[in-house]
Design a protein around this motif. Structure first.
Motif, PDB file in Angstrom:
ATOM      1  N   UNK A   7      28.073 -57.254  -6.892  1.00  0.00           N
ATOM      2  CA  UNK A   7      28.542 -58.427  -7.634  1.00  0.00           C
ATOM      3  C   UNK A   7      28.146 -59.744  -6.982  1.00  0.00           C
ATOM      4  N   UNK A   8      27.402 -59.664  -5.877  1.00  0.00           N
ATOM      5  CA  UNK A   8      26.910 -60.925  -5.306  1.00  0.00           C
ATOM      6  C   UNK A   8      25.388 -60.940  -5.321  1.00  0.00           C
ATOM      7  N   UNK A   9      24.769 -60.412  -4.257  1.00  0.00           N
ATOM      8  CA  UNK A   9      23.309 -60.492  -4.157  1.00  0.00           C
ATOM      9  C   UNK A   9      22.609 -59.759  -5.291  1.00  0.00           C
ATOM     10  N   UNK A  10      23.161 -58.601  -5.667  1.00  0.00           N
ATOM     11  CA  UNK A  10      22.446 -57.767  -6.626  1.00  0.00           C
ATOM     12  C   UNK A  10      23.062 -57.838  -8.010  1.00  0.00           C
ATOM     13  N   UNK A  11      23.663 -58.984  -8.332  1.00  0.00           N
ATOM     14  CA  UNK A  11      24.314 -59.134  -9.636  1.00  0.00           C
ATOM     15  C   UNK A  11      23.328 -58.904 -10.777  1.00  0.00           C
ATOM     16  N   UNK A  12      22.184 -59.563 -10.698  1.00  0.00           N
ATOM     17  CA  UNK A  12      21.223 -59.464 -11.808  1.00  0.00           C
ATOM     18  C   UNK A  12      20.646 -58.054 -11.947  1.00  0.00           C
ATOM     19  N   UNK A  13      20.158 -57.448 -10.851  1.00  0.00           N
ATOM     20  CA  UNK A  13      19.656 -56.071 -11.009  1.00  0.00           C
ATOM     21  C   UNK A  13      20.722 -55.134 -11.575  1.00  0.00           C
ATOM     22  N   UNK A  50      20.817 -55.728 -15.201  1.00  0.00           N
ATOM     23  CA  UNK A  50      19.577 -55.286 -15.842  1.00  0.00           C
ATOM     24  C   UNK A  50      19.566 -53.768 -16.005  1.00  0.00           C
ATOM     25  N   UNK A  51      20.246 -53.074 -15.072  1.00  0.00           N
ATOM     26  CA  UNK A  51      20.317 -51.625 -15.194  1.00  0.00           C
ATOM     27  C   UNK A  51      20.894 -51.209 -16.538  1.00  0.00           C
ATOM     28  N   UNK A  80      20.493 -52.733 -19.352  1.00  0.00           N
ATOM     29  CA  UNK A  80      19.408 -52.817 -20.343  1.00  0.00           C
ATOM     30  C   UNK A  80      18.539 -51.567 -20.250  1.00  0.00           C
TER      31      UNK A  80
END
Lengths: 166, 486
Positions: free
Chosen positions: A136-142, A145-146, A148
């Motif tokens: 929920x911090x550094x890897x929020x976007x990946x 995207x998972x 999707x």
């Protein structure tokens, strides 16, 4: 002590991995794969990655293997009647040479240097919590995207599998 | 414990969101309402246009977002526009072709939009995990699209081959990333990799070399570089023709976007190594693609080998690794998008009746029956062969001058010799069309408005971009300024 456990688990993982490849019957390959998954889960535990270890058992050794076995059962695979085409000598030679080369690079690289260790989880935080924190911090976007990726996979599976429309 | 979610702005990934929402909307409308829907192509085009406007609106930004996961910069934006153009042209080609096969389904358009989102992710990634996720979103959508004609054995074969080999290639890519993670001491941010990967550290060197090799395999598969090209002819031949066009153009562009960004940004300390590796790949790819294309009689297979050869030319630009090289990658991908989709448009128009006219000899005498169509095909063939005044010529000119500028004289010579070889099989089509009598009566060709518009637009654009390359050159020059090491 830890070193002994590690080498035992690594040995099991390697041997069962080799056995997966060398079986002629797909069911046996699948069963050896389960052994392999458990050994790798043990290695994750040794590395204090409890969450990954649990996921490895639940998702891979559990869900995915059941799926594999079902597919093998539904397709009713038997011993292959005719021998599969033998690889050429050249193919074998190239495969073995490249594998040896990769092994050499790894062994050479790691034997020459001090291996940096991964950062330990901050005190007071378990392994699961640190992963959640990263998601929920550094890897929020990946992480988002998972979803999707999964949606695309579901839509694709439905497109290919659904019965004829007209 | 408190958790601070990083600040982010959805506007910086606006084009992705638009396309993904558009795709979801298509799926929902298709599922929830009855009857045949004829407006999906127009809707998809509108969504793509909106995404293009958003991209143009963002133009000029230079930052990262989402905790340094994506780049918001002109290099990504220019790729967005090329990818949107490729997707839009593909959708123009699709409708009548799908109807012929009785497969005009909403999912087709949704999957194209999703694939485009994945490609955009690859073009904008600032972290290896985003490259991988983008690659998978794109690949899974394209695997399904390749097998979209479920009743057709060749389409099935194409999907299965692409899926199995593609999964294998993804594994190579992931292994490369894993070794890179070890080599860099636990970071996969592209900008940080360059700082951490230096020749000096004993462990770093062998691990990085291994990682570079594995990454080259993964990306090389997606761009169809020799020796990772085995799947290309069969998949391109078996897939629906519109999807073949999309694969040849957009998948290649997205893979080159990630390829270029990773290698330009992350490995400056290892440039000697990867230049040598890619030098060999580029020569092998150009030569094999062009030589084998000569022997093909199926036009889709011929264009498949030609697409391998074109990947080789773009690899030359990657090897050159200077500013002109990076510009020429962008320019060539735009030119290739236009001329290749145009050529496939002609193939779709001529093939008809579930692809019954795919042999190159079916094109004999086309000029006497359908002069306009033959003229269009001739433009695309001249462009693909790299003749002035088309975009193909200017693209090759930029690529080979970049190679010469970087000191790779021999590479440029081999490239030029290769394009001479390619002239043979491209011009053969033109000769067949204009100088041979028709072998069989092709019968009436249904010039459906969308496909005709697509062919005309790409033909005109191929020539215009070739005559006035300046405006795009400036755009591309502007967008490659983000690479400090070039």
């Amino acid at each position: 002590m830890m070193a002994y456990i590690f080498f035992a688990l690594a040995g099991i993982a390697l041997i069962s991995g080799v056995l997966v490849v060398f079986q002629t019957h797909p069911l046996r390959s699948a069963l050896w794969l389960i052994v392999n998954f458990f050994a790798v889960a043990g290695i994750y535990l040794l590395a204090h990655a409890e969450f990954i270890a649990a996921i490895q058992i639940i998702v891979y050794a559990g869900a995915i293997m059941v799926l594999f076995l079902f597919v093998i059962m539904l397709l009713n695979l038997r011993q292959p009647e005719e021998e599969a085409a033998r690889p050429w000598f050249g193919q074998k030679l190239a495969g073995i040479t490249l594998a040896a080369l990769v092994a050499f690079i790894l062994v050479y690289g790691f034997s020459k240097a001090e291996v940096p260790l991964a950062k330990a989880a901050p005190p007071g935080l378990g392994n699961t919590e640190s992963i959640a924190r990263l998601l929920f911090t550094d890897y929020l976007l990946p992480f988002e995207v998972t979803s999707v990726l999964l949606l695309v996979a579901i839509v694709g599976a439905v497109v290919l599998a659904k019965s004829k429309l007209k | 414990m408190t958790l601070t979610i990083p600040t982010f702005s959805l506007i910086s990934i606006g084009p992705w969101l638009t396309l993904a929402l558009g795709a979801i909307l298509i799926l929902l409308v298709d599922a929830l309402s009855k009857g045949r829907k004829t407006y999906f192509p127009y809707f998809s085009l509108a969504v793509l246009a909106l995404a293009a406007f958003q991209t143009i609106d963002l133009w000029g930004a230079q930052s990262t977002d989402f905790a340094r996961m994506v780049y918001v910069d002109n290099f990504a934006f220019l790729f967005y526009l090329i990818l949107i153009l490729g997707a839009a042209l593909t959708i123009l080609l699709s409708r009548p072709y799908l109807e012929e096969w009785g497969k005009d389904m909403g999912e087709y358009y949704a999957l194209i939009l999703f694939a485009t989102v994945g490609m955009m992710m690859m073009a904008a990634s600032a972290h290896m995990i985003m490259i991988f996720l983008g690659l998978e979103v794109m690949s899974i959508a394209v695997y399904v699209l390749a097998g979209f004609f479920r009743e057709d054995a060749r389409s099935n074969e194409a999907a299965l081959k692409y899926l199995v080999l593609g999964a294998f290639a993804s594994a190579f890519l992931l292994f490369g990333m894993a070794f890179l993670y070890g080599a860099a001491g636990g970071s996969l941010y592209l900008d940080e990799l360059a700082k951490r990967l230096t020749d000096a550290a004993t462990l770093t060197k062998p691990l990085t070399l291994l990682a570079i090799a594995l990454l080259v395999v993964g990306f090389g598969f997606k761009v169809a570089a020799v020796p990772f090209h085995m799947w290309t002819p069969d998949v391109y031949e078996g897939a629906p023709t519109s999807i073949t066009a999309y694969m040849a153009v957009a998948v290649k562009a997205a893979a080159f976007a990630a390829f270029a960004r990773v290698f330009f940004l992350a490995f400056p300390a290892f440039h000697v190594n990867w230049h040598m590796l890619l030098w060999v790949l580029a020569v092998a790819t150009m030569t094999l693609g062009n030589v084998v294309a000569i022997a093909q009689t199926n036009i889709k297979r011929m264009l498949a080998y030609s697409s391998i050869a074109h990947a080789g030319y773009i690899l030359v630009a990657l090897v050159a690794a200077n500013q002109l090289g990076a510009v020429s990658i962008l320019y060539y991908l735009l030119a290739y998008t236009l001329m290749n989709i145009g050529a496939f448009g002609v193939v779709i128009l001529v093939a008809r009746k579930k692809d019954s006219y795919l042999n190159i000899y079916d094109y004999s005498g086309l000029a006497y029956q359908h002069p306009g169509l033959a003229a269009g095909m001739a433009v695309f063939m001249f462009a693909l062969a790299g003749m002035p005044p088309t975009a193909g010529f200017v693209g090759k000119f930029y690529i080979f001058s970049a190679a010469v500028q970087a000191g790779y004289i021999w590479l440029a010579i081999l490239g030029v010799m290769n394009s001479l070889v390619s002239v043979y099989y491209y011009l053969r089509i033109t000769v067949l069309m204009y100088m041979r009598p028709a072998e069989a009566d092709l019968g009436p060709i249904a010039f459906t408005p969308a496909v005709t518009a697509c062919v005309i637009a790409t033909a005109v654009a191929t020539v215009l971009v070739g005559i006035f390359p300046g405006w795009f050159y400036d755009l591309a020059m502007n967008s490659v300024k983000i690479f400090p090491s070039l």
